[in-house]
Design an enzyme around this catalytic site. Structure first.
Site, PDB file in Angstrom:
ATOM      1  N   SER A 228       1.136  -1.049   0.110  1.00  0.00           N
ATOM      2  CA  SER A 228       0.070   0.333  -0.023  1.00  0.00           C
ATOM      3  C   SER A 228       0.995   0.948   0.261  1.00  0.00           C
ATOM      4  O   SER A 228       2.015   1.495   0.399  1.00  0.00           O
ATOM      5  CB  SER A 228      -1.348   0.181   1.035  1.00  0.00           C
ATOM      6  OG  SER A 228      -0.146   0.590   2.252  1.00  0.00           O
ATOM      7  N   ASP A 229       0.714   2.261  -0.679  1.00  0.00           N
ATOM      8  CA  ASP A 229       1.196   4.004  -0.671  1.00  0.00           C
ATOM      9  C   ASP A 229       0.748   4.346   1.317  1.00  0.00           C
ATOM     10  O   ASP A 229       0.153   3.356   1.999  1.00  0.00           O
ATOM     11  CB  ASP A 229       0.312   4.165  -0.770  1.00  0.00           C
ATOM     12  CG  ASP A 229       1.681   5.984  -1.634  1.00  0.00           C
ATOM     13  OD1 ASP A 229       2.117   6.337  -0.891  1.00  0.00           O
ATOM     14  OD2 ASP A 229       0.782   6.860  -2.354  1.00  0.00           O
ATOM     15  N   TRP A 230       1.668   4.229   2.129  1.00  0.00           N
ATOM     16  CA  TRP A 230       2.318   4.915   3.356  1.00  0.00           C
ATOM     17  C   TRP A 230       0.280   5.511   3.760  1.00  0.00           C
ATOM     18  O   TRP A 230      -0.050   6.571   3.248  1.00  0.00           O
ATOM     19  CB  TRP A 230       2.711   5.945   3.477  1.00  0.00           C
ATOM     20  CG  TRP A 230       4.340   5.244   4.189  1.00  0.00           C
ATOM     21  CD1 TRP A 230       5.280   4.733   5.124  1.00  0.00           C
ATOM     22  CD2 TRP A 230       4.729   4.297   3.328  1.00  0.00           C
ATOM     23  NE1 TRP A 230       6.271   3.959   4.713  1.00  0.00           N
ATOM     24  CE2 TRP A 230       6.045   3.466   3.890  1.00  0.00           C
ATOM     25  CE3 TRP A 230       4.835   3.438   1.605  1.00  0.00           C
ATOM     26  CZ2 TRP A 230       6.939   1.680   3.113  1.00  0.00           C
ATOM     27  CZ3 TRP A 230       5.528   2.475   1.168  1.00  0.00           C
ATOM     28  CH2 TRP A 230       6.387   2.007   2.045  1.00  0.00           C
TER      29      TRP A 230
END
Length: 799
Positions: A228-230
């Site tokens: 996932s993106d952060w």
């Protein structure tokens, strides 16, 4: 499963823990079970490995590293071999720093020039973006590290980026927004991929089974892991179930608990969890076994300079004022000549090892320099003293080198632009200089499109984009003719921002970003609608000239002879565009389907071959749910830009199906006049009604509403928090430097608080906070206390 022996030793809690990071940058390890940890780091154009405690947006310092040109710059080289070479250097540097996974390259489509993160992306064209990304991936992974193409997918704006739904029709999704990723995956074979923050047609990208399993894994053959993106994990259970592996940053026991409860309740099959663990371990074990590489910093720096030089775009050169003549005197004007703007702002901010500037470097060149004047403040504010000094200096020289560009606050992660203009103080000085001098050469620094209406006042414009740490010398090489500029624009420069069809509602401020323009992004719109532009896609001048001849069409591609008809050596980018004038299926007039860069000595000729591939003639057929070829005659355009076509030929292709989608009711899409698309016509294209905003002022806030909506909260305390946040953002803006952590908070939805606080909050606590925000203080505090106790109790059980 490939790692059944290891997985059978793991408890449910341990398997669940592997699906979240153990820190901001590291994966979870169980050394006693043979599972190591690997380190992830930002790195689209340099390695940003943080020292000490990590944070996503760069609050803490990172170790020194080579800052290469950004993706937007490298794309202008149109040279995949060069990009792969940069990838090799980046991979080696990552390895030398103990980084196993490089979070890049970024290859989102430049749907609109206002996107604050366009400097991190390659192109407005998916074919070019995919080819460049695949080259970068091959280079990175040749050094034993993993590349992570991002942000998958349809991520086109920074405002509300974690709480926005990209509403796009199926054909546009496949042809424009997924094709670049498809090329990157099929030709680069990345070991990881980063999912985007946003929803796509109502489903978060990180939990979209069709995107992550059906297309990415089953159709394209991806074998790596999805991260996932952060803070981009919405429902961790759905993410794992539908093809996402790693939730970042680490959430301690929060994400772990969600998976354990889901398995125990029967919501998530433990077999599916085992499958994700196996897929993640396949990459982690391989990366951890690699030996560290070493680098030579000087060699890295020289490559950064060469990459910058080969990406420079010469936009204007009246009277051949460039290259500069040794006998002419030169005045250097502009803050950027002393303190260059060489990279963007945000998670890609590199602690550059060796930054060069023009004022110090120009002494090594055969030029007579009368002096340097700052000319303007870096922050956009007037300063008549600096203007007066610059005008006085300009009058002493034969030629003025005026360094202009966008400042840091103009383009940054977390912040979209509101206009295309350069800072007003820079334009003001340009007007004053033009009034007293006729030989002005503008050296431009910016990571994305800017308004170019001022070019009528200058003799030459040469654009270095964001050229990295060695950009100053690269530009001086081009200015003096040591290097012949060979870059070509990978994005269209419109006459006016309003000419871009998506600009009417960009960035989307509500829940939905409506991709009304469909296929007609960038040059596909301008070329088809015959709307004038300032500089077209693929444009770039040279100090020499090139002629095209002898176009031949073969069964597998085309060949054309290119001749350098000028007096000096140079490189040309041959571009192949394909169109179909009599198609039953609407399409842009021309689409890029191949390109080749060739270096030629003066007078030299070479035959260039560009092969057809599976993407040359295809379109996505929504009836067959697959790519098909429409039968008939196609036009092949060979040019030096999309607007400068030198040779045309035709070729006939057989149809792959006789089932054709119904084009009735799509007249504007057939003509390309998509700046006037109605809701009815967009609904026809979507195949469903256009979604309507469901939240209005006065309504209670929801888990997926961004914190910027605190301004409308029923709680006075919540509104006060918004005012403080907004005040701090404006204060940072006045300083000319974006506060990335505040911007992240501003656009972050409430539910992400459980993903970005290191386990301090879980979703039950966030839900309780939302009750408080919605004006039920006592009830919310009670729920918060109960949720807090339950979380702590559960954490003790796991420890």
């Amino acid at each position: 499963m490939k790692h059944r022996e290891i997985i059978e030793q793991l408890t449910l809690a341990e398997k669940a823990a592997l699906m979240s990071g153990k820190s901001v940058w590291e994966t979870k390890d169980f050394p006693e079970k043979g599972i190591p940890s690997v380190f992830l780091s930002d790195g689209p154009h340099g390695i940003r490995k943080q020292e000490g405690s990590g944070d996503h947006l760069g609050l803490n310092a990172s170790v020194p590293a080579t800052c290469f040109p950004t993706a937007a710059t490298l794309a202008n080289s149109w040279d995949p071999n060069l990009v792969e070479e940069v990838g090799v250097a980046l991979g080696a540097e990552a390895s030398s720093l103990g980084v196993h996974v490089v979070l890049g390259p970024g290859l989102n489509i430049k749907r609109n020039p206002l996107c604050g993160r366009n400097f991190e992306y390659y192109s407005e064209d998916p074919y070019q973006a995919g080819k460049m990304a695949a080259a970068m991936i091959r280079g990175l992974q040749s050094q034993g590290v993993a590349a992570t193409p991002k942000h998958f997918a349809v991520n086109s704006q920074e405002l509300r980026r974690m709480a926005s739904d990209s509403v796009v029709d199926e054909r546009t999704l496949r042809e424009i927004y997924l094709t670049g990723f498809e090329i990157a995956v099929r030709e680069g074979n990345p070991k990881a991929i980063m999912s985007a923050y946003n929803k796509i047609n109502g489903i978060y990208a990180n939990e979209d089974k069709r995107l992550l399993r059906d297309i990415l894994r089953d159709e394209w053959g991806f074998t790596g892991f999805v991260v996932s993106d952060w803070g981009g994990s919405n429902d961790h259970v759905l993410g794992v179930e539908n093809g996402s592996h790693l939730e970042m940053p680490g959430t301690t026991t929060v994400g772990q608990k969600e998976l354990i409860v889901a398995v125990q309740s029967g919501r998530l099959s433990e077999r599916v969890l085992d499958e994700r663990v196996d897929e993640l371990l396949q990459v982690v074990l391989e990366l951890a076994a690699q030996e560290k590489r070493s680098i030579h910093p000087e060699g890295q720096h020289r490559l950064a300079q060469r990459a910058a030089a080969e990406s420079i775009v010469l936009l204007k050169n009246d009277e051949q004022i460039l290259p500069l003549k040794a006998e002419k005197t030169v005045a250097i004007i502009g803050e950027f000549a002393q303190n260059p703007r060489y990279q963007g702002a945000g998670s890609s901010l590199i602690n550059a090892r060796q930054v060069e500037n023009t004022v110090d470097s120009i002494v090594d060149y055969s030029l007579t320099v009368v002096g340097y004047a700052q000319g303007y403040q870096r922050i956009d504010q007037p300063d008549e003293t600096l203007v007066t000094e610059a005008i006085a200096l300009a009058k002493q020289a034969d030629t003025v080198l005026y360094y202009m560009g966008l400042d840091e606050i103009s383009e940054s992660e977390g912040l979209d632009r509101s206009h295309l203009n350069l800072p007003q103080n820079q334009l003001y000085l340009l007007g004053k200089l033009a009034a007293v001098h006729e030989n002005i050469v503008v050296v431009l620094s910016a990571g994305s499109v800017v308004d170019m209406s001022w070019t009528q006042h200058v003799k030459a414009v040469i654009h270095g984009y964001l050229a990295g740490e060695a950009g100053a010398r690269a530009m001086l090489d081009a200015l003096t003719g040591i290097v012949n500029p060979s870059g070509k624009l990978s994005e269209t420069y419109p006459v006016n921002l309003a000419d871009v069809p998506s600009s009417k509602d960009f960035p989307a401020e509500g829940d939905y970003a409506l991709y009304r323009e469909g296929l007609y992004v960038g040059y596909r719109y301008f070329d088809t609608s015959k709307k004038a532009v300032h500089y077209p896609f693929g444009y770039g001048l040279s100090y020499t000239t090139f002629a095209y001849s002898d176009l031949l069409v073969h069964e597998t591609g085309i060949s054309v002879t290119v001749t350098n008809t000028g007096t000096c050596a140079g490189a040309e980018v041959v571009q192949l565009y394909v169109g179909k004038e009599d198609g039953a299926i609407f399409r842009p007039k021309k689409e890029l389907k191949g390109f080749a860069k060739v270096y030629l000595e003066a007078g030299q000729s070479k035959e260039i071959t560009i092969s057809f591939d599976d993407k040359t003639f295809r379109y996505f057929n929504t009836l067959t749910n697959s790519f098909e070829v429409e039968g008939g005659v196609y036009q092949l355009y060979i040019g030096t830009s999309v607007s400068d076509i030198r040779l045309v030929a035709e070729v006939t292709q057989a149809a792959t199906t006789d089932q054709l989608p119904d084009m009735a009711g799509l007249e504007r899409y057939q003509s390309g006049q998509v700046d006037q698309v109605t809701d009815e016509e967009f609904a026809r294209l979507l195949g469903r009604p256009v979604p309507v905003e469901s939240w209005t002022i006065g309504q209670e806030l929801r888990l997926n509403d961004p914190l910027l909506k605190l301004q409308y909260a029923k709680s006075g305390l919540a509104r006060l928090i918004y005012k403080l946040l907004h005040h701090l953002l404006k204060k940072a803006e006045k300083k000319g430097k974006p506060d990335l952590n505040l911007l992240f908070l501003y656009n972050m939805p409430f539910r992400a608080l459980a993903k970005m606080t290191g386990g301090m909050l879980d979703q039950q606590m966030v839900a309780a906070i939302l009750v408080i925000v919605n004006g039920h203080f006592i009830k919310g505090v009670s729920q918060l206390w109960k949720a807090f106790r339950a979380k702590n109790s559960y954490q003790k059980q796991l420890s």
